[in-house]
Design a protein around this motif. Structure first.
Motif, PDB file in Angstrom:
ATOM      1  N   ARG A  66      37.106  42.292   9.099  1.00 24.22           N
ATOM      2  CA  ARG A  66      36.692  41.036   9.712  1.00 24.22           C
ATOM      3  C   ARG A  66      37.761  39.975   9.506  1.00 24.22           C
ATOM      4  O   ARG A  66      38.555  40.048   8.570  1.00 24.22           O
ATOM      5  N   ASP A 296      24.836  39.157   6.378  1.00 25.06           N
ATOM      6  CA  ASP A 296      26.043  38.497   6.885  1.00 25.06           C
ATOM      7  C   ASP A 296      26.036  37.002   6.563  1.00 25.06           C
ATOM      8  O   ASP A 296      27.066  36.424   6.190  1.00 25.06           O
ATOM      9  N   GLU A 299      27.012  36.483   3.054  1.00 26.47           N
ATOM     10  CA  GLU A 299      28.467  36.557   2.890  1.00 26.47           C
ATOM     11  C   GLU A 299      29.133  35.265   3.356  1.00 26.47           C
ATOM     12  O   GLU A 299      30.082  34.768   2.726  1.00 26.47           O
TER      13      GLU A 299
END
Length: 529
Positions: A66, A296, A299
């Motif tokens: 990512r 997500d 994170e």
């Protein structure tokens, strides 16, 4: 399988080569070149080969890459038993440990929900740690404050009102704004990481219950110890009413789901996080996509928090400097009592755990200390419970004789939820700052700090900067001035190493006691020297 920059492979030689090529191409496209690119190639090759040799070619893994806000990240997800090659003492991983130590990138390992998670975040230059910068800011503020004593009172006052206080209040607003969402997603994801309802029913229910009972009891004990030591001089003791306690309990349940975040009501945010986490756990297959979104978002909040960590040394400097030019340097000097009380309580906690397990399972005290101290020492020297997690899991299995089912589930969960040293730090620092700033310590106030610190200890992420955010909302709940956060953070840096070591030491003994109560403990291994 390929979807949204995510691959799933088995650990064959061909797939390892393909994965390495994909990783290196991604890193080079994001500016990682030369010696560091070569070093990262070797790290990923050694990692994948290590898991292949340990678990075979049939073992599967996910690769995720990512880029967010200019920062790239590569993650490996290996579904298997626990294996942390970065921290293992096995000679087979010597090269990998050396590569990780020499790398300029941030290489971390975690174990969640029976998955080994390796994250590599390249960075162009090595940064000074936040802890060192915080200590430098602390002493620099004291030095500059002494120099400013030669200035006139009007100059200092104008500096305070025109620059220091507005800057400090702005940073406090940023920290407080990040803290609520951070706690919510961290705790929600922590509950989801339990895995499934069946695991929760068999092991998790008893484990989580024990964690909560012990932490709540410790919070009450710490408050009772601190009450006579830290006496407030700012007001009298009000009469305690059970109606106030009942009202406090009712206030944990929010009127709606938005208001707690807007008003910074910590207890309500934590309540909502638990409810959401349990619901997601029950409906796991039906809401798997949403559960992934929560992970997500967790994170993302961690990354935002890591960016906010840059502000912590600035906030410490401004807070201490504000105290200095206000003529309140004695407040800084008197904070030594907080450290002394905290260390005394931690020593009692470690002794109590060791004695209880020793008596219950007829094991020598020296044997228990010998078994538990390697992981505790690693946590102490690195100021990180996560860094010692793999060694702690290995000790629990080989030295304490704990069933692997409890270890694989309980140690990662305990590393997130069971933080007695963190909770004790919240309580002692809260009492200490209340005394230093003349905040009235009433029976109702004691109940509030006991309950709030218990909840915050469950919600604090076990990563750098997690506690810093929580002090902001803790002090707001207790009516302690914001400038006290500068002192609290400086004390926290000093105690950080002790907290990590004590948490890891107590967690191993708690796992031993839990396994024994569930008949999942090999007592012959435990008593063996």
């Amino acid at each position: 399988m390929h979807k949204d920059d995510t691959w799933q492979y088995c650990l064959s030689s061909e797939n390892i080569d393909e994965a390495i090529g994909t990783i290196i191409s991604f890193l080079e496209n994001n500016g990682v070149e030369g010696e560091e690119a070569t070093r990262l190639r070797l790290i990923f090759e050694e990692l994948l080969v290590a898991y292949k040799n340990k678990f075979g070619e049939e073992c599967r893994f996910d690769l995720k890459k990512r880029k967010f806000l200019g920062r790239c990240r590569v993650q490996l997800y290996v579904e298997s038993s626990v294996l942390d090659p970065f921290s293992s003492d096995d000679e087979d991983y010597n090269l990998l440990r050396k590569l990780g130590a020499d790398s300029k990138s941030e290489c971390t390992w975690d174990y969640r929900n029976r998955v080994n998670i390796i994250s590599v975040v390249p960075r162009k230059k090595i940064r000074i740690s936040t802890s060192i910068m915080t200590l430098v800011a602390f002493f620099l503020a004291i030095g500059v404050g002494f120099l400013c004593e030669s200035l006139s009172e009007s100059v200092n006052r104008n500096m305070l009102k025109g620059y220091i206080e507005p800057a400090f209040d702005t940073i406090m607003g940023i920290i407080t704004g990040v803290a609520g969402p951070m706690i919510f997603f961290s705790l929600t994801w922590g509950v989801c990481a339990i895995g499934d309802v069946e695991t929760l029913s068999k092991i998790g229910k008893k484990m989580v219950s024990r964690f909560m009972v012990i932490l709540m009891s410790l919070s009450v004990f710490t408050s009772l110890v601190c009450s006579p030591i830290f006496r407030s001089v700012g007001g009298g003791v009000t009469e305690f009413k059970f109606s106030d306690l009942f009202g406090l309990i009712l206030q944990i349940i929010p009127d709606n789901m938005i208001k707690p975040f807007m008003e910074g009501r910590t207890q309500q945010i934590i309540f909502l996080a638990f409810v959401f986490g349990i619901v997601l756990l029950i409906l796991k297959e039906k809401v798997s996509t949403f559960t992934k979104v929560v992970g997500d978002l967790n994170e993302i909040m961690r990354y935002i928090m890591s960016l906010s960590n840059v502000l912590i040394p600035i906030m410490v400097f401004l807070g201490i400097f504000k105290i200095m030019i206000s003529g309140n340097f004695s407040v800084v000097v008197k904070s030594w009592k907080v450290i002394a009380v905290y260390l005394a309580i931690m020593l009692l906690l470690a002794m109590a755990y060791t004695v209880c397990v020793s008596v219950k399972y007829k094991t020598k005290l020296s044997v228990l200390v010998k078994k538990a101290h390697p992981a505790a020492i690693r946590a102490f020297t690195t100021a990180s419970s996560v860094a010692a997690l793999s060694l702690g899991m290995e000790s629990c299995e080989k030295s304490f004789g704990i069933d692997k089912k409890i270890i694989d589930f309980g140690m990662p969960l305990g590393n997130t939820m069971f933080k007695p040293a963190v909770q004790t730090a919240y309580v002692t620092i809260g009492f200490g700052m209340a005394q230093l700033y003349g905040v009235p310590i009433s029976p109702y106030w004691i109940v509030v700090i006991t309950l709030t610190c218990f909840l915050l200890s469950l919600a604090t992420p076990p990563i750098a900067g997690g506690m810093s955010m929580c002090y902001a909302i803790l002090f707001e709940q207790l009516g302690i001035p914001n400038e006290a956060i500068g002192i609290a953070l400086a004390i926290n840096v000093i105690l950080d190493f002790t907290m990590a070591g004590i948490n890891q030491y107590c967690l191993q003994l708690e796992m031993t006691a839990l396994a024994g109560s569930m008949d999942m403990l090999d007592k012959d291994v435990l008593v063996k020297n």
